[in-house]
Design a protein around this motif. Structure first.
Motif, PDB file in Angstrom:
ATOM      1  N   HIS A  29     -37.525 -12.895  -1.795  1.00  0.00           N
ATOM      2  CA  HIS A  29     -38.892 -12.497  -2.108  1.00  0.00           C
ATOM      3  C   HIS A  29     -39.242 -11.140  -1.484  1.00  0.00           C
ATOM      4  O   HIS A  29     -39.903 -10.316  -2.121  1.00  0.00           O
ATOM      5  N   THR A  33     -40.092  -7.843  -3.759  1.00  0.00           N
ATOM      6  CA  THR A  33     -41.367  -7.148  -3.580  1.00  0.00           C
ATOM      7  C   THR A  33     -41.135  -5.671  -3.281  1.00  0.00           C
ATOM      8  O   THR A  33     -41.814  -4.800  -3.847  1.00  0.00           O
ATOM      9  N   LEU A  36     -40.086  -3.874  -6.432  1.00  0.00           N
ATOM     10  CA  LEU A  36     -41.235  -3.631  -7.300  1.00  0.00           C
ATOM     11  C   LEU A  36     -42.076  -2.467  -6.780  1.00  0.00           C
ATOM     12  O   LEU A  36     -42.550  -1.627  -7.553  1.00  0.00           O
ATOM     13  N   LEU A  37     -42.236  -2.384  -5.471  1.00  0.00           N
ATOM     14  CA  LEU A  37     -43.011  -1.285  -4.888  1.00  0.00           C
ATOM     15  C   LEU A  37     -42.334   0.073  -5.088  1.00  0.00           C
ATOM     16  O   LEU A  37     -43.021   1.091  -5.173  1.00  0.00           O
ATOM     17  N   HIS A  79     -33.548  -7.459 -10.436  1.00  0.00           N
ATOM     18  CA  HIS A  79     -33.686  -8.350  -9.285  1.00  0.00           C
ATOM     19  C   HIS A  79     -32.882  -9.640  -9.483  1.00  0.00           C
ATOM     20  O   HIS A  79     -32.170 -10.072  -8.580  1.00  0.00           O
TER      21      HIS A  79
END
Length: 170
Positions: A29, A33, A36-37, A79
């Motif tokens: 996770h 994250t 994605l950032l 991912h």
């Protein structure tokens, strides 16, 4: 006495497995994250595609928001197909080695998986056509995969180190 020892060993191994699973889920996770950032800084191909054709032009095949949708879908696919398998495989291969070995193994596995994924999706001939996109995904993914390795090494005890709270046997 043997039944009690077996029960204690079984409970300890179950706890160990649950701890490993929880550590990998947390690392997945975190790395997802962070990946994605990284897409908050748009890749050059997305910026080029966004301004290529005005939205009201009848020759525009798709609306501009679809470019951003492609980024999000590409992030999720990367991912699931690259980052998670390379994190799991790299930490497994580096389980009896130093953290530095895992930091090298995870991106190496990811590099191969990324190249295979891009080659299969883009269906291009020469490798030079895949290289710029591969480099972009590897640059974005390397930070996220480093966080995966860092978190798993922080949460999981190494084989040579005693878990905290256990005294040395006399």
């Amino acid at each position: 006495m043997k039944a009690r020892d077996h029960e204690a060993t079984s409970t300890t191994s179950r706890t160990s497995v649950l701890r490993r699973v929880a550590a990998h889920l947390a690392a997945m996770h975190l790395s997802g994250t962070l990946l994605l950032l990284t897409f908050l800084v748009l890749p050059a191909w997305a910026l080029d595609a966004y301004g290529a054709v005005p939205a009201d032009d009848p020759s525009a095949d798709v609306p501009p928001f679809m470019i951003f949708m492609a980024l999000a879908v590409g992030c999720v696919i990367f991912h699931v197909a690259v980052q998670i398998p390379s994190g799991l495989l790299g930490t497994w291969l580096g389980r009896n080695r130093t953290a530095a070995a895992s930091y090298v193994l995870v991106p190496a596995v990811a590099g191969v998986l990324t190249f295979v994924l891009l080659w299969a999706v883009l269906k291009v001939g020469p490798a030079t056509q895949v290289l710029p996109l591969w480099a972009d995904f590897m640059a974005r993914g390397s930070v996220a995969m480093a966080s995966y390795v860092w978190l798993t090494h922080r949460l999981l005890p190494s084989p040579g180190r005693r878990p905290e709270g256990h005294a040395a046997a006399s």
